[in-house]
Scaffold this active site. Structure first.
Site, PDB file in Angstrom:
ATOM      1  N   ASP A  41       0.826  -1.208   0.000  1.00  0.00           N
ATOM      2  CA  ASP A  41       0.000   0.000   0.000  1.00  0.00           C
ATOM      3  C   ASP A  41       0.861   1.259   0.000  1.00  0.00           C
ATOM      4  OD1 ASP A  41      -2.246  -1.503   0.129  1.00  0.00           O
ATOM      5  OD2 ASP A  41      -2.709  -1.080   2.220  1.00  0.00           O
ATOM      6  N   LYS A  63      -3.922   2.866  -1.995  1.00  0.00           N
ATOM      7  CA  LYS A  63      -5.170   3.609  -2.114  1.00  0.00           C
ATOM      8  C   LYS A  63      -4.936   4.987  -1.541  1.00  0.00           C
ATOM      9  CE  LYS A  63      -7.743  -0.410  -0.567  1.00  0.00           C
ATOM     10  NZ  LYS A  63      -6.788  -1.083   0.301  1.00  0.00           N
ATOM     11  N   MET A 176      -8.629   8.315   9.436  1.00  0.00           N
ATOM     12  CA  MET A 176      -9.236   8.846   8.208  1.00  0.00           C
ATOM     13  C   MET A 176     -10.251   9.949   8.503  1.00  0.00           C
ATOM     14  SD  MET A 176      -9.662   5.182   6.291  1.00  0.00           S
ATOM     15  CE  MET A 176      -9.910   4.242   7.785  1.00  0.00           C
TER      16      MET A 176
END
Ligand code: SAH
Length: 257
Positions: A41, A63, A176
């Site tokens: 990632d 991502k 997030m």
């Protein structure tokens, strides 16, 4: 369906830790060094990828917010295909693979396809950031519980259990959450926490780019905006944030050895 050797390779789902390569586990380092292929990632530090053998294949599956390099289903099947080709597959994820990392979804697919797997935990961002910013997640004087939540839901909304989150004597860590920071702070006040309740946002914790902005539920959104923070960021809400001034040792990004 591709036919591989009779015996599929194993997929190792491995946590790479929050940023500082030294926070990798020994198990992770050993497995990286012996993998045939690494699927990683965007939160995985280059120094960690450098531990792989020169001939190892590297596949980026990162991502970023709203921009998936590889759709999750395709990625899940890619791991199956690589294993069926008899490879030792190392699936490297930032932090801990079972903490907001979709690790569960990937391993479910492996299980459904009969692929052998192993999971190696990593230091999750909350633990790394807590240590490197001097904000203990629990502390007998301030907080007896700690909740991890994601501020980014599948459909982009923020439908959280506000009553459960807006509690005293508890630390709330939001992954997030940068995008929804002002909504988050407003909701916490609306559900009973005082506007002067301590809150912090930490950019790129445990790396040389670590920056910590502390304030209150009332002031943090504006302070964060003014600081032009970059992802990844972690938000910590609770009285433990008060300890930052006393316990911070890493601001400026230096370890002593
Ligand atoms: N599995 C990871 C989390 C993946 S979700 C873990 O256990 O840490 C990605 C989110 O983690 C980011 O949006 C951010 O909120 C948080 N994060 C990851 N690394 C971070 C870091 N070094 N500093 C601050 N936040 C981080």
């Amino acid at each position: 369906m591709t036919r591989g050797p009779a015996k599929p390779g194993t997929v190792y789902l491995v946590g790479a830790g929050p940023g500082d390569p030294d926070l990798l586990t020994l198990r992770a380092a050993r497995l990286i060094a012996t993998a045939d292929v690494l699927v990683y990632d965007n939160l995985v530090a280059p120094a960690i990828l450098d531990l792989a053998a020169a001939g190892a294949e590297r596949i980026y599956a990162g991502k970023r917010r709203g921009n998936h390099a590889l759709p999750q289903e395709e990625l899940n099947l890619l791991l199956v295909e690589l294993a069926r080709a008899g490879k030792r597959v190392l699936r490297l994820k930032g932090g801990d693979p079972y903490t907001f990392g979709r690790g569960g979804e990937e391993v479910e697919t492996l299980h459904d396809h009969g692929i052998p797997f192993e999971v190696v935990p990593g230091v999750t961002a909350a633990a790394g950031v807590a240590s490197y910013t001097g904000i203990p997640l629990t502390h007998r004087d301030y907080s007896q519980a700690c909740v991890f939540v994601t501020g980014h839901l599948k459909d982009g909304s923020m439908d959280l259990d506000w009553v459960g989150l807006a509690r005293r004597r508890q630390t709330v860590v939001i992954y997030m959450g940068l995008h929804g920071l002002s909504t988050l702070c407003e909701k916490m006040i609306e559900h009973g926490l005082p506007p002067e309740w301590p809150a912090a946002i930490v950019q790129q914790g445990t790396t040389p780019h670590q920056r910590t902005v502390t304030g209150t539920l009332a002031t943090l959104p504006e302070l964060a905006l003014a600081a032009h923070l970059k992802a990844p960021t972690l938000i910590i809400i609770g009285e433990v944030v008060k300890l930052h001034d006393k316990l911070a040792w890493f601001e400026g990004g230096a370890r002593t050895a």
